[in-house]
Structures are given as structure tokens and as C-alpha cells.
Design a protein around this motif. Structure first.
Motif, PDB file in Angstrom:
ATOM      1  N   ARG A  55      67.146  44.445 -25.098  1.00 59.56           N
ATOM      2  CA  ARG A  55      66.987  45.629 -25.950  1.00 59.56           C
ATOM      3  C   ARG A  55      66.581  45.166 -27.351  1.00 59.56           C
ATOM      4  NH1 ARG A  55      71.359  46.098 -29.287  1.00 59.56           N
ATOM      5  NH2 ARG A  55      72.894  44.502 -28.865  1.00 59.56           N
ATOM      6  N   THR A  56      66.055  46.131 -28.103  1.00 57.31           N
ATOM      7  CA  THR A  56      65.671  45.836 -29.486  1.00 57.31           C
ATOM      8  C   THR A  56      66.911  45.931 -30.356  1.00 57.31           C
ATOM      9  OG1 THR A  56      63.429  46.617 -29.136  1.00 57.31           O
ATOM     10  CG2 THR A  56      64.223  46.637 -31.403  1.00 57.31           C
ATOM     11  N   ALA A  67      58.298  42.608 -41.697  1.00 57.19           N
ATOM     12  CA  ALA A  67      56.998  42.129 -41.203  1.00 57.19           C
ATOM     13  C   ALA A  67      55.901  43.125 -41.573  1.00 57.19           C
ATOM     14  CB  ALA A  67      57.057  41.947 -39.682  1.00 57.19           C
ATOM     15  N   ALA A  68      56.183  44.405 -41.380  1.00 49.37           N
ATOM     16  CA  ALA A  68      55.196  45.443 -41.701  1.00 49.37           C
ATOM     17  C   ALA A  68      54.894  45.420 -43.196  1.00 49.37           C
ATOM     18  CB  ALA A  68      55.734  46.817 -41.281  1.00 49.37           C
ATOM     19  N   THR A 195      61.142  28.639 -38.983  1.00 51.45           N
ATOM     20  CA  THR A 195      60.196  28.218 -40.033  1.00 51.45           C
ATOM     21  C   THR A 195      59.461  29.397 -40.641  1.00 51.45           C
ATOM     22  OG1 THR A 195      59.801  26.199 -38.771  1.00 51.45           O
ATOM     23  CG2 THR A 195      58.230  26.680 -40.492  1.00 51.45           C
ATOM     24  N   ALA A 196      59.204  30.421 -39.831  1.00 50.82           N
ATOM     25  CA  ALA A 196      58.413  31.557 -40.323  1.00 50.82           C
ATOM     26  C   ALA A 196      59.132  32.242 -41.488  1.00 50.82           C
ATOM     27  CB  ALA A 196      58.205  32.558 -39.192  1.00 50.82           C
ATOM     28  N   ASP A 197      58.364  32.934 -42.318  1.00 49.66           N
ATOM     29  CA  ASP A 197      58.982  33.660 -43.437  1.00 49.66           C
ATOM     30  C   ASP A 197      59.731  34.889 -42.930  1.00 49.66           C
ATOM     31  OD1 ASP A 197      57.808  32.347 -46.047  1.00 49.66           O
ATOM     32  OD2 ASP A 197      56.236  32.373 -44.534  1.00 49.66           O
ATOM     33  N   VAL A 198      59.134  35.531 -41.932  1.00 53.24           N
ATOM     34  CA  VAL A 198      59.785  36.693 -41.306  1.00 53.24           C
ATOM     35  C   VAL A 198      59.706  36.505 -39.794  1.00 53.24           C
ATOM     36  CG1 VAL A 198      59.736  39.201 -40.994  1.00 53.24           C
ATOM     37  CG2 VAL A 198      58.987  38.224 -43.182  1.00 53.24           C
ATOM     38  N   THR A 199      60.840  36.571 -39.116  1.00 51.26           N
ATOM     39  CA  THR A 199      60.840  36.391 -37.664  1.00 51.26           C
ATOM     40  C   THR A 199      61.409  37.625 -36.979  1.00 51.26           C
ATOM     41  OG1 THR A 199      61.165  34.016 -37.916  1.00 51.26           O
ATOM     42  CG2 THR A 199      61.699  34.959 -35.757  1.00 51.26           C
ATOM     43  N   VAL A 200      60.615  38.209 -36.113  1.00 49.47           N
ATOM     44  CA  VAL A 200      61.081  39.363 -35.342  1.00 49.47           C
ATOM     45  C   VAL A 200      61.480  38.845 -33.960  1.00 49.47           C
ATOM     46  CG1 VAL A 200      60.485  41.655 -34.451  1.00 49.47           C
ATOM     47  CG2 VAL A 200      59.404  40.820 -36.568  1.00 49.47           C
ATOM     48  N   VAL A 201      62.787  38.852 -33.695  1.00 48.27           N
ATOM     49  CA  VAL A 201      63.256  38.368 -32.395  1.00 48.27           C
ATOM     50  C   VAL A 201      63.278  39.559 -31.435  1.00 48.27           C
ATOM     51  CG1 VAL A 201      65.112  37.191 -31.131  1.00 48.27           C
ATOM     52  CG2 VAL A 201      64.642  36.580 -33.521  1.00 48.27           C
ATOM     53  N   ASP A 202      62.159  39.742 -30.778  1.00 52.28           N
ATOM     54  CA  ASP A 202      62.049  40.832 -29.796  1.00 52.28           C
ATOM     55  C   ASP A 202      60.909  40.505 -28.849  1.00 52.28           C
ATOM     56  OD1 ASP A 202      62.652  43.181 -28.494  1.00 52.28           O
ATOM     57  OD2 ASP A 202      62.008  44.512 -30.101  1.00 52.28           O
ATOM     58  N   GLU A 203      60.875  41.212 -27.736  1.00 50.93           N
ATOM     59  CA  GLU A 203      59.826  41.008 -26.748  1.00 50.93           C
ATOM     60  C   GLU A 203      58.506  41.485 -27.359  1.00 50.93           C
ATOM     61  OE1 GLU A 203      57.466  40.511 -23.658  1.00 50.93           O
ATOM     62  OE2 GLU A 203      57.721  42.574 -24.321  1.00 50.93           O
ATOM     63  N   VAL A 204      57.442  40.744 -27.080  1.00 52.53           N
ATOM     64  CA  VAL A 204      56.181  40.986 -27.787  1.00 52.53           C
ATOM     65  C   VAL A 204      55.629  42.407 -27.576  1.00 52.53           C
ATOM     66  CG1 VAL A 204      54.569  40.067 -26.042  1.00 52.53           C
ATOM     67  CG2 VAL A 204      54.125  39.691 -28.437  1.00 52.53           C
ATOM     68  N   THR A 205      55.791  42.961 -26.401  1.00 49.86           N
ATOM     69  CA  THR A 205      55.259  44.319 -26.159  1.00 49.86           C
ATOM     70  C   THR A 205      56.072  45.388 -26.899  1.00 49.86           C
ATOM     71  OG1 THR A 205      56.558  44.663 -24.148  1.00 49.86           O
ATOM     72  CG2 THR A 205      54.376  43.703 -23.852  1.00 49.86           C
ATOM     73  N   ALA A 207      57.764  44.433 -29.927  1.00 51.45           N
ATOM     74  CA  ALA A 207      57.691  44.081 -31.360  1.00 51.45           C
ATOM     75  C   ALA A 207      56.432  44.621 -32.029  1.00 51.45           C
ATOM     76  CB  ALA A 207      57.768  42.561 -31.506  1.00 51.45           C
ATOM     77  N   PHE A 208      55.283  44.516 -31.361  1.00 52.88           N
ATOM     78  CA  PHE A 208      54.051  44.995 -32.023  1.00 52.88           C
ATOM     79  C   PHE A 208      54.125  46.491 -32.360  1.00 52.88           C
ATOM     80  CE2 PHE A 208      51.950  40.964 -30.893  1.00 52.88           C
ATOM     81  CZ  PHE A 208      51.242  40.747 -32.065  1.00 52.88           C
ATOM     82  N   PRO A 209      54.482  47.359 -31.392  1.00 59.72           N
ATOM     83  CA  PRO A 209      54.565  48.787 -31.748  1.00 59.72           C
ATOM     84  C   PRO A 209      55.632  49.081 -32.801  1.00 59.72           C
ATOM     85  CG  PRO A 209      54.574  48.507 -29.352  1.00 59.72           C
ATOM     86  CD  PRO A 209      54.688  47.141 -29.953  1.00 59.72           C
ATOM     87  N   LEU A 210      56.702  48.294 -32.779  1.00 62.72           N
ATOM     88  CA  LEU A 210      57.760  48.485 -33.781  1.00 62.72           C
ATOM     89  C   LEU A 210      57.206  48.205 -35.181  1.00 62.72           C
ATOM     90  CD1 LEU A 210      60.828  49.109 -33.687  1.00 62.72           C
ATOM     91  CD2 LEU A 210      61.241  46.646 -33.675  1.00 62.72           C
TER      92      LEU A 210
END
Ligand code: PTJ
Length: 253
Positions: A55-56, A67-68, A195-205, A207-210
Motif C-alpha cells: 500500500r501507499t 518530489a512534485a 542518496t537521492a534528495d527526495v525518495t518516494v518509496v512506493d511501487e512505480v505504477t 508513485a508516478f500518478p501520485l
């Protein structure tokens, strides 16, 4: 690009969503888009997703907002796409690129011209207009061989680069170049995530719409962008994700 022999998955199957993603990757592999190693990488992601409860999380939402905001504040945002991302989320990538005005660059770990052109065809058939990466005319310092090649119009001149399912070496090299890196990665312990400045820990399909949804919501609202960036702290966010995993494993605090 499908072989047309996708396994039919019953509507009622309890693991339907997960099985559909597997089918897309297998199709992508058969169509020459996904590297064989990409199937293994997906398995690692599935394991992490399972530990997250599939889940997200609240933390993924906070990170997706940041990220947005980072993408909207960027002068030259670029979304880097590999085989897995193209097979799983081409449309979602294109939607985000349109919302935040980003270029799309195809950047492969296991690069071949044939695979780049197939991925480009998939992106273009889904409506992408500005895809670069076929003629990499620049390098990312510290990364050897074709893996370190990139496009002058894309990643090389970007100020913010979004990477998904990315190898830790490239993420580190991009940050050394002074890029702000936004990552989508289901593994909160990976080098990319850390390492990334912002990391979204979610499934790629997911995370993008989010990220797209938050970008649309915050478009032109400078206070909301400030707020999203101030509220995000990578170490704190990843720590909270680790706690969720520990709790799902019954390990308590
Ligand atoms: O298409 P190419 O040639 O560029 O190759 C791409 C792969 C994926 C093979 C390459 O980038 C790779 O080996 O990736 P890694 O180093 O295995 O990293 C993949 C990371 O993405 C791991 O931390 C996984 O947990 C995570 N991951 C896997 N599937 C997903 C995911 N994160 C979000 N959504 C997923 N579906």
C-alpha cells in the motif's frame, strides 16, 4: 508492444494487481524492452512491497509531494526511463512529464541501441513527444562505458532528474554532478533511496500518478511548493518507512 499471449488473470484473483505487473514485465521482456536482469530487479521490488503491506504509506505521500514540488521548481527537469519503467508505467511517465514540463531520457544500465529504439517507440506510441537518449553525446563523470553515457539535451543539462528503479552508482554520480535527484524505489535501504534528495518509496505504477496528482494540485501555488519541500526530510522519512516494515514483520519499535 505485446506478444498477444498474456496469461489471463481472473478478476477475482487476490493477487491480481501484482500478477498484472508481472505479466507486463514478461511481455516487455519478450518484446525486447525489459532486460532479463529487469525481471530479477522486479522480484526484489515485489519483496519490499510485500514488507510494506502493498500500500501507499503516509511517508510515500509526503515524499511524493516534495518530489512534485522539486520538479515544478526545476528549470530543466528530466525523467530518466529504463526498460522496467517503460514496460510498467509509460503512460504515467508521460503524464507527469507533461504536467511538470519535463523531458524524457532513455537511460539503460544494460544498453543496446535496439532496446533504446524499442523503448522510444513504446513511449512515442503512448504520446511522448520529447524523448532523448538514442544519441548519447555526453558522459556522467565516474560511470564507465555506455552506462555512463547521457544526452546533452537531457540528463546532462538537467537541474532535477527523476530516476526510478535506478542503480545506486548512477544516482551517486548524478548527485556528484550537482543534480537534484528524485528517486522512486521500493527499497528504503538501497543506495539510490539513501542518496537521492527526495525518495518516494512506493511501487512505480502508483508513485508516478501520485506525484502527478500533487503537481497538478500545487501548480502555481508557491506557498504549497515551499511547504511540501520544508515538510520533507529524507532520513526521517526513510526511518519511518523502516519502522512500518519492522512493524509489519512483528518486530515492534
Ligand atoms: O533497463 P535497464 O537496462 O536500465 O536495467 C534496469 C534494471 C532494473 C535491471 C537495473 O536498473 C537494476 O538492476 O536495478 P536494481 O539495482 O536491481 O535496482 C532496482 C531497485 O528498484 C531495487 O531497489 C528494487 O527494490 C526497486 N524496484 C523494483 N521494482 C520496483 C522497484 N521500485 C518501485 N517499483 C517497482 N515496481
Amino acid at each position: 508492444m505485446t506478444s498477444g499471449i498474456m496469461t489471463e488473470i481472473p478478476e477475482t484473483h487476490p493477487r491480481r494487481d501484482s500478477l498484472i505487473l508481472r505479466e507486463r514485465l514478461v511481455e516487455g521482456f519478450k518484446g525486447g524492452i525489459v532486460a532479463p536482469q529487469g525481471l530479477i530487479a522486479h522480484g526484489r521490488g515485489e519483496a519490499m512491497y510485500y514488507l510494506l503491506g502493498e500500500r501507499t504509506t503516509k511517508e510515500a505521500r509526503i515524499a511524493a509531494r516534495a518530489a512534485a514540488a522539486a520538479l515544478l521548481r526545476s528549470e530543466r527537469p528530466v525523467i530518466s526511463v529504463n526498460g522496467n519503467v517503460a514496460a510498467l508505467a509509460s503512460r504515467e511517465v508521460i503524464a507527469l512529464a507533461k504536467t511538470v514540463g519535463a523531458r524524457i531520457e532513455i537511460n539503460l544500465f544494460h544498453r543496446s541501441d535496439e532496446r533504446v529504439s524499442k523503448i522510444q517507440a513504446v513511449l512515442e506510441s503512448n504520446g511522448a513527444t520529447e524523448v532523448v537518449g538514442f544519441f548519447p553525446d555526453e558522459s556522467i563523470p565516474g560511470l564507465e562505458g555506455m552506462r555512463g553515457r547521457c544526452s546533452s539535451e537531457g540528463v546532462h543539462s538537467a537541474d532535477v532528474v527523476l530516476v526510478a528503479l535506478e542503480d545506486g552508482d548512477r544516482t551517486e554520480a548524478l548527485t556528484r554532478m550537482g543534480k537534484k535527484v528524485v528517486a522512486i524505489d521500493l527499497n528504503p535501504m538501497s543506495r539510490t533511496a539513501r542518496t537521492a534528495d527526495v525518495t518516494v518509496v512506493d511501487e512505480v505504477t502508483k508513485a508516478f500518478p501520485l506525484i502527478s496528482g500533487y503537481a497538478e494540485e500545487m501548480l502555481g501555488d508557491e506557498d504549497a511548493l515551499d511547504n511540501a519541500l520544508v515538510k520533507y526530510d529524507r532520513a526521517e522519512n526513510l526511518g519511518a518507512v523502516m519502522k512500518t516494515i519492522a512493524s509489519n514483520l512483528g518486530l515492534g519499535d
